[in-house]
Design an enzyme around this catalytic site. Structure first.
Site, PDB file in Angstrom:
ATOM      1  N   LYS A  72       0.776  -1.187  -0.006  1.00  0.00           N
ATOM      2  CA  LYS A  72      -0.019  -0.103  -0.153  1.00  0.00           C
ATOM      3  C   LYS A  72       0.854   1.272   0.102  1.00  0.00           C
ATOM      4  CE  LYS A  72      -0.370  -0.165   5.066  1.00  0.00           C
ATOM      5  NZ  LYS A  72      -0.936  -0.808   6.197  1.00  0.00           N
ATOM      6  N   TYR A 121      15.096  29.796   9.190  1.00  0.00           N
ATOM      7  CA  TYR A 121      13.907  30.541   9.709  1.00  0.00           C
ATOM      8  C   TYR A 121      13.656  30.355  11.250  1.00  0.00           C
ATOM      9  CZ  TYR A 121      12.165  30.709   4.720  1.00  0.00           C
ATOM     10  OH  TYR A 121      12.177  30.853   3.562  1.00  0.00           O
TER      11      TYR A 121
HETATM   12  C1  LIG Z   1      -0.224  -1.752   6.842  1.00  0.00           C
HETATM   13  C2  LIG Z   1      -0.766  -3.012   7.034  1.00  0.00           C
HETATM   14  C3  LIG Z   1       0.021  -4.297   7.348  1.00  0.00           C
HETATM   15  C4  LIG Z   1       1.297  -3.874   7.302  1.00  0.00           C
HETATM   16  O1  LIG Z   1       1.533  -3.503   8.691  1.00  0.00           O
HETATM   17  P1  LIG Z   1       3.278  -3.236   8.797  1.00  0.00           P
HETATM   18  O2  LIG Z   1       3.345  -2.806  10.248  1.00  0.00           O
HETATM   19  O3  LIG Z   1       3.626  -2.578   7.898  1.00  0.00           O
HETATM   20  O4  LIG Z   1       4.088  -4.730   8.744  1.00  0.00           O
HETATM   21  C5  LIG Z   1      -0.821  -5.390   7.678  1.00  0.00           C
HETATM   22  N1  LIG Z   1      -2.320  -5.449   7.992  1.00  0.00           N
HETATM   23  C6  LIG Z   1      -3.103  -4.431   7.519  1.00  0.00           C
HETATM   24  C7  LIG Z   1      -4.480  -4.480   7.749  1.00  0.00           C
HETATM   25  C8  LIG Z   1      -2.483  -3.183   7.388  1.00  0.00           C
HETATM   26  O5  LIG Z   1      -3.137  -2.163   6.993  1.00  0.00           O
END
Ligand SMILES: *Cc1c(COP(=O)(O)O)cnc(C)c1O
Length: 358
Positions: A35, A254
């Site tokens: 993702k 800044y």
């Molecule tokens: C993002 C996600 C993962 C992966 O989690 P990590 O901590 O990056 O390993 C697994 N399951 C779901 C439902 C997620 O949204």
């Protein structure tokens, strides 16, 4: 020559990290979680590099999933938030995609759909994270309805852990999962990276590692990525484009949030928050210049940050700078900036050119 900022993606490190997940999740099938543009690393690039290793790919966007099918990917594809409207369902059937069903509304859309193919479905139970998932009361009636729906194929039961990286752990959620799913004969999908590494009992069915594949630790306070055997996949690098000589009392950037206490030389790095470097990283955030560890000074601006050149007398315009990655863990930079590696990796912006490591 163009502006010297680059993100370099090390695909052999990615594959090595996947091999660590495979080894630690003994027996479980593995979704590679890609993702958020594969946590900033490039969805297609990562999917291609893991295609012969992963058992499936988990993501969020239907468009991305369809693009992967169009590009020829054949492994299962899991959509972690499922569908949002019933009119997406024909695409799920056409492209053989697996939705997560986490609300009664989704379950009803599915049970009243007429589809040309059976969809594999993940049914998600809320075991205490209180983000996505059916309640224990909703779960059994929804499951029974889905089991008898003609367009529903293989069912997998899923939950997600809130504290797998923390002291509280997963037992409390495992207990409510076991209780609600008692007597169900479907496979399970439970573990994220933290649970995969820490809790063998969560590694049945299909595990869902994300962050560890990209070479960051899910629990950096307890165990570094290196200690787990993970290698950084993304290296964000740039160069010095200017230097300044400061006298005691001179301020930097800044708001002048850093004041020189003695004569000192600083460098200006072509990297700022518009590249995805966190603006809230305070003075003192670690950075490498000419391969030597030093610190940022002053506030991060849109296009630049300043760094202390104390002890790096050879550094000048054109000197290489690593913001995170090889030689400097993204976990350390994230900790200094009060956030997590996930946020830094995902925040890399469009204007940063991405190249694969040769
Ligand atoms: C993002 C996600 C993962 C992966 O989690 P990590 O901590 O990056 O390993 C697994 N399951 C779901 C439902 C997620 O949204």
């Amino acid at each position: 020559m163009t502006r010297p900022i680059r993100a370099t993606i090390d695909l052999s490190a990615l594959r090595g990290n996947f091999a660590v997940a495979r080894q630690r999740a003994t027996g479980a099938s593995l979704w590679a979680v890609i993702k958020a543009n594969a946590y900033g690393h490039g969805l297609m690039r990562v999917a291609e590099a893991l295609d012969d290793m992963a058992d499936g790919f988990a993501m969020l966007d239907l468009d991305d999933a369809v693009a992967m099918r169009e590009a020829g990917f054949r492994h299962p594809i899991l959509l972690l938030e499922g569908f949002f409207e019933a009119d997406e369902l024909p695409l799920y059937a056409e492209y053989a995609l697996t939705p997560v069903v986490h609300t009664l509304e989704q379950a009803e859309m599915l049970t009243s759909a007429a589809l040309p193919a059976r969809l594999p479905v993940y049914v998600k139970l809320n075991t205490g994270m209180n983000r996505l998932g059916l309640t224990a009361e909703e779960f059994n009636p929804a499951l029974t309805a889905l089991e008898t729906t003609p367009c529903v194929g293989r069912i997998t039961l899923m939950t997600h852990f809130a504290d797998a990286d923390l002291e509280r752990g997963i037992d409390w959620q495992m207990a409510s999962f076991e209780e609600a799913t008692q007597g169900c004969n479907h496979p399970a999908s439970l573990a994220n990276s933290a649970a995969l590494l820490r809790y063998p009992q969560a590694c049945r069915g299909w595990a869902r590692p994300g962050i560890m594949l990209y070479g960051a630790s899910p629990f950096p306070q307890d165990e570094s990525a290196e200690q787990i055997g993970l290698r950084p996949v993304m290296t964000l690098s740039s160069q010095l484009i200017s230097t300044q000589q400061l006298q005691p009392g001179d301020r930097v950037g800044y708001g002048g949030t850093f004041t020189a206490g003695q004569p000192m030389r600083i460098g200006v790095v072509a990297c700022g928050y518009a590249d995805g470097y966190p603006r809230h990283a305070p003075s003192g955030t670690p950075v490498l210049v000419e391969g030597r560890r030093t610190r940022t000074v002053g506030r991060v601006s849109m296009d630049m940050i300043m760094v202390d050149l104390e002890g790096i007398p050879d550094a000048g315009i054109g000197s290489p700078v690593v913001l995170w990655g090889e030689g400097l863990s993204v976990d350390e930079v994230a900790a200094a900036a009060g956030t997590v590696s996930y946020e830094l990796l995902c925040a890399l912006t469009q204007r940063v050119p991405v190249a694969e490591k040769a």
